[in-house]
Design an enzyme around this catalytic site. Structure first.
Site, PDB file in Angstrom:
ATOM      1  N   THR A 280      38.507  49.598  28.505  1.00 26.59           N
ATOM      2  CA  THR A 280      37.640  48.438  28.720  1.00 26.59           C
ATOM      3  C   THR A 280      38.353  47.199  28.203  1.00 26.59           C
ATOM      4  O   THR A 280      39.000  47.247  27.156  1.00 26.59           O
ATOM      5  CB  THR A 280      36.311  48.650  27.951  1.00 26.59           C
ATOM      6  OG1 THR A 280      35.741  49.877  28.416  1.00 26.59           O
ATOM      7  CG2 THR A 280      35.341  47.535  28.187  1.00 26.59           C
TER       8      THR A 280
ATOM      9  N   ASP B 242      51.930  50.360  38.254  1.00 29.31           N
ATOM     10  CA  ASP B 242      50.499  50.204  38.551  1.00 29.31           C
ATOM     11  C   ASP B 242      50.232  48.851  39.218  1.00 29.31           C
ATOM     12  O   ASP B 242      49.313  48.127  38.845  1.00 29.31           O
ATOM     13  CB  ASP B 242      49.694  50.360  37.247  1.00 29.31           C
ATOM     14  CG  ASP B 242      48.244  50.736  37.501  1.00 29.31           C
ATOM     15  OD1 ASP B 242      47.907  51.072  38.661  1.00 29.31           O
ATOM     16  OD2 ASP B 242      47.442  50.703  36.543  1.00 29.31           O
TER      17      ASP B 242
HETATM   18  P1  ATP Z   1      43.421  50.188  35.413  1.00 28.41           P
HETATM   19  O1  ATP Z   1      42.724  50.766  34.245  1.00 28.41           O
HETATM   20  O2  ATP Z   1      43.929  51.216  36.338  1.00 28.41           O
HETATM   21  O3  ATP Z   1      44.440  49.141  35.059  1.00 28.41           O
HETATM   22  P2  ATP Z   1      41.802  47.958  36.217  1.00 28.41           P
HETATM   23  O4  ATP Z   1      42.980  47.045  36.293  1.00 28.41           O
HETATM   24  O5  ATP Z   1      40.746  47.762  37.254  1.00 28.41           O
HETATM   25  O6  ATP Z   1      42.271  49.467  36.293  1.00 28.41           O
HETATM   26  P3  ATP Z   1      41.505  47.185  33.453  1.00 28.41           P
HETATM   27  O7  ATP Z   1      42.973  47.026  33.365  1.00 28.41           O
HETATM   28  O8  ATP Z   1      40.827  47.924  32.373  1.00 28.41           O
HETATM   29  O9  ATP Z   1      41.088  47.883  34.833  1.00 28.41           O
HETATM   30  O10 ATP Z   1      40.874  45.758  33.567  1.00 28.41           O
HETATM   31  C1  ATP Z   1      39.509  45.598  33.813  1.00 28.41           C
HETATM   32  C2  ATP Z   1      39.253  44.168  34.274  1.00 28.41           C
HETATM   33  O11 ATP Z   1      39.433  43.281  33.173  1.00 28.41           O
HETATM   34  C3  ATP Z   1      40.249  43.675  35.321  1.00 28.41           C
HETATM   35  O12 ATP Z   1      39.818  44.008  36.610  1.00 28.41           O
HETATM   36  C4  ATP Z   1      40.254  42.181  35.083  1.00 28.41           C
HETATM   37  O13 ATP Z   1      39.270  41.578  35.876  1.00 28.41           O
HETATM   38  C5  ATP Z   1      39.916  42.044  33.618  1.00 28.41           C
HETATM   39  N1  ATP Z   1      41.117  41.692  32.818  1.00 28.41           N
HETATM   40  C6  ATP Z   1      42.095  42.529  32.424  1.00 28.41           C
HETATM   41  N2  ATP Z   1      43.023  41.880  31.692  1.00 28.41           N
HETATM   42  C7  ATP Z   1      42.611  40.591  31.631  1.00 28.41           C
HETATM   43  C8  ATP Z   1      43.158  39.393  31.021  1.00 28.41           C
HETATM   44  N3  ATP Z   1      44.296  39.410  30.340  1.00 28.41           N
HETATM   45  N4  ATP Z   1      42.459  38.240  31.185  1.00 28.41           N
HETATM   46  C9  ATP Z   1      41.303  38.213  31.892  1.00 28.41           C
HETATM   47  N5  ATP Z   1      40.756  39.288  32.489  1.00 28.41           N
HETATM   48  C10 ATP Z   1      41.388  40.464  32.360  1.00 28.41           C
END
Ligand code: ATP
Ligand code: MG
Length: 429
Positions: A179, A283
């Site tokens: 998360t 990824d």
């Molecule tokens: P995975 O776990 O496979 O990477 P994902 O990219 O959908 O899947 P997360 O990396 O957990 O999931 O990120 C969840 C959400 O948080 C992202 O879709 C993005 O919208 C938000 N997020 C992630 N990193 C940042 C950041 N540095 N700044 C702003 N929002 C972010």
């Protein structure tokens, strides 16, 4: 605690399990599970997340025979809970009693205001503090607390990143592995994005991950998300990075080609930078391409730590829909596989839907392997020429060649995106 002999426990494997999720200050929700003993900790958190979407739940509790609350934070602790529960079910059966559901109590993350574990007095006015601890403002930092990003990087890279200094605010999103929270770093007054991943691994592996992440301090590119530090607390790792106020590209649905061209310049530069450091992204997908209101586009979540990637993969099963065919088939992975993921991501962003109509991505990008077999078996999809420019269609087609070696090399990618007007991007967010 009563431990059940192996036989009866196994005999119960096919039985239905009812988990009663207690809602704080309210009733409860019953959840019927058909594969009780195979249940993972993460599955339970997911269901709690649906029942309590406002809260960020990282653990839950159950009560033992003395009424003491026992916390569950991992698959191991889940097993212990189920074993205990099945032993009580056995007793109820033997005594001819009604089978009680398994009652659990979600444990939400404390809201930011309650996270002040040092007991610091929060000074909400600007100006010098009257208190013995450092003055912190709960809203935006006062000018005196503002630091240049170079200064900030120095402080944070000095191993000063720790849970106590971080106030978690909103949840930015859930991924397959964890998360992401918007958080406030008290000493620097900076807003960060903190990704929290639950991992049940040994201390040895934790150390290995921390040392593998060290290379992130050296990453210095305006196309790569800034890294501020990482730390483990119990069975979870927190990775602190630059906060991007525009979020990730997956939420923007269909993006016009002229804007995509500009985004592609940044993404290709980011990837080329990583490849130059011998780091494969592994990824590449729209949710790992972040934007901010300054018009910058940056890559995040690249696989810098093999151990971290492996540990996440062990906990969260599934195959990434953006993976290249050779990777889905379990073959060797290289730069070319990142190039495929780049192509399929941009095709999705251009079309406003996932390019393979038979693959329905509901939530997240992890899918059962069989559903992705069409990526291996079928011809790659092609963008409709009438709707998009010929060079853009060509760019995507080249990236999505089934044969890895036929995909463009980094230099070719740079050339094919060079036509698109580069920095500063003028994205309308
Ligand atoms: P995975 O776990 O496979 O990477 P994902 O990219 O959908 O899947 P997360 O990396 O957990 O999931 O990120 C969840 C959400 O948080 C992202 O879709 C993005 O919208 C938000 N997020 C992630 N990193 C940042 C950041 N540095 N700044 C702003 N929002 C972010
Ligand atoms: Mg991500």
């Amino acid at each position: 605690m009563l431990w059940l002999p192996l036989g009866p426990f196994h005999a119960m494997e096919n039985q239905m399990l009812v988990i009663r999720i207690k809602i704080p200050n309210s009733g409860a929700v019953d959840w019927t599970v058909h594969s009780g003993p195979q249940l993972l900790f993460r599955d339970v958190l997911d269901v709690i997340g649906q029942v309590l979407p406002e809260a960020t739940t990282t653990a839950f509790e159950y009560e033992d025979e003395d009424g003491d609350r026992i916390t569950v934070r991992s698959d191991e602790e889940m097993k212990a809970m189920l074993s205990y529960y099945y032993s009580t079910v056995m007793e109820q059966q033997v005594n001819g009693q009604l089978i009680e559901p398994l009652l659990i109590f979600p444990r939400a993350c404390k809201p930011p205001g309650e996270r002040n574990i040092h007991g610091l007095k929060v000074n909400t006015r600007a100006g010098p503090s009257q208190h013995s601890g450092p003055a912190v403002s709960d809203s935006l930092p006062s000018n005196s607390l503002k630091k240049s990003s170079a200064e900030l990087k120095k402080i944070l890279a000095n191993g000063q990143m720790n849970e106590q200094d971080i106030r978690y605010r909103d949840t930015l999103g859930h991924g397959n592995g964890g998360t992401v929270y918007k958080a406030y770093h008290v000493p620097s007054g900076k807003i960060l994005a903190v990704k929290v991943i639950l991992l049940d691994i040994t201390l040895e592996l934790q150390k290995q991950i921390m040392s593998e992440l060290e290379i992130l301090y050296k990453c210095d590119s305006s196309y790569i998300i800034g890294f501020y530090g990482a730390f483990f607390v119990e069975n979870r790792i927190s990775i602190c990075t630059e906060f991007m106020d525009g979020g990730s590209l997956d939420v923007y649905r269909k993006i016009p080609e002229h804007v995509l061209g500009r985004i592609a310049v940044a993404v290709v530069k980011g990837l080329t930078y990583l490849w130059s450091l011998k780091i494969l992204h592994r990824d590449v997908k729209p949710s790992n391409m972040l934007v901010n209101t300054r018009g910058q586009v940056k890559l995040c979540d690249f696989g810098v730590s093999t151990q971290l990637v492996n540990s996440i993969a062990k906990t969260y099963v599934g195959t990434n829909a953006y993976m290249a065919p050779e990777r889905i088939s379990g073959e060797q992975y290289g730069i070319h596989s990142d190039v495929w993921s780049l192509g399929i991501s941009f095709m999705e962003l251009a079309l406003g839907r996932f390019p393979y109509p038979q693959i329905q991505k509901n939530q997240g990008s992890l899918m059962p392997l069989q559903l992705l077999q069409c990526i291996v078996d079928e011809d790659s999809p092609v963008l409709p020429v009438g709707e998009f420019s010929e060079p853009f269609v060509h760019f995507i087609t080249q990236c999505m060649r089934k044969q890895p070696k036929e995909r463009p090399a980094p230099e070719e990618l740079m050339i094919s995106t060079a036509g698109a007007n580069s920095d500063p991007f003028s994205l309308t967010l």
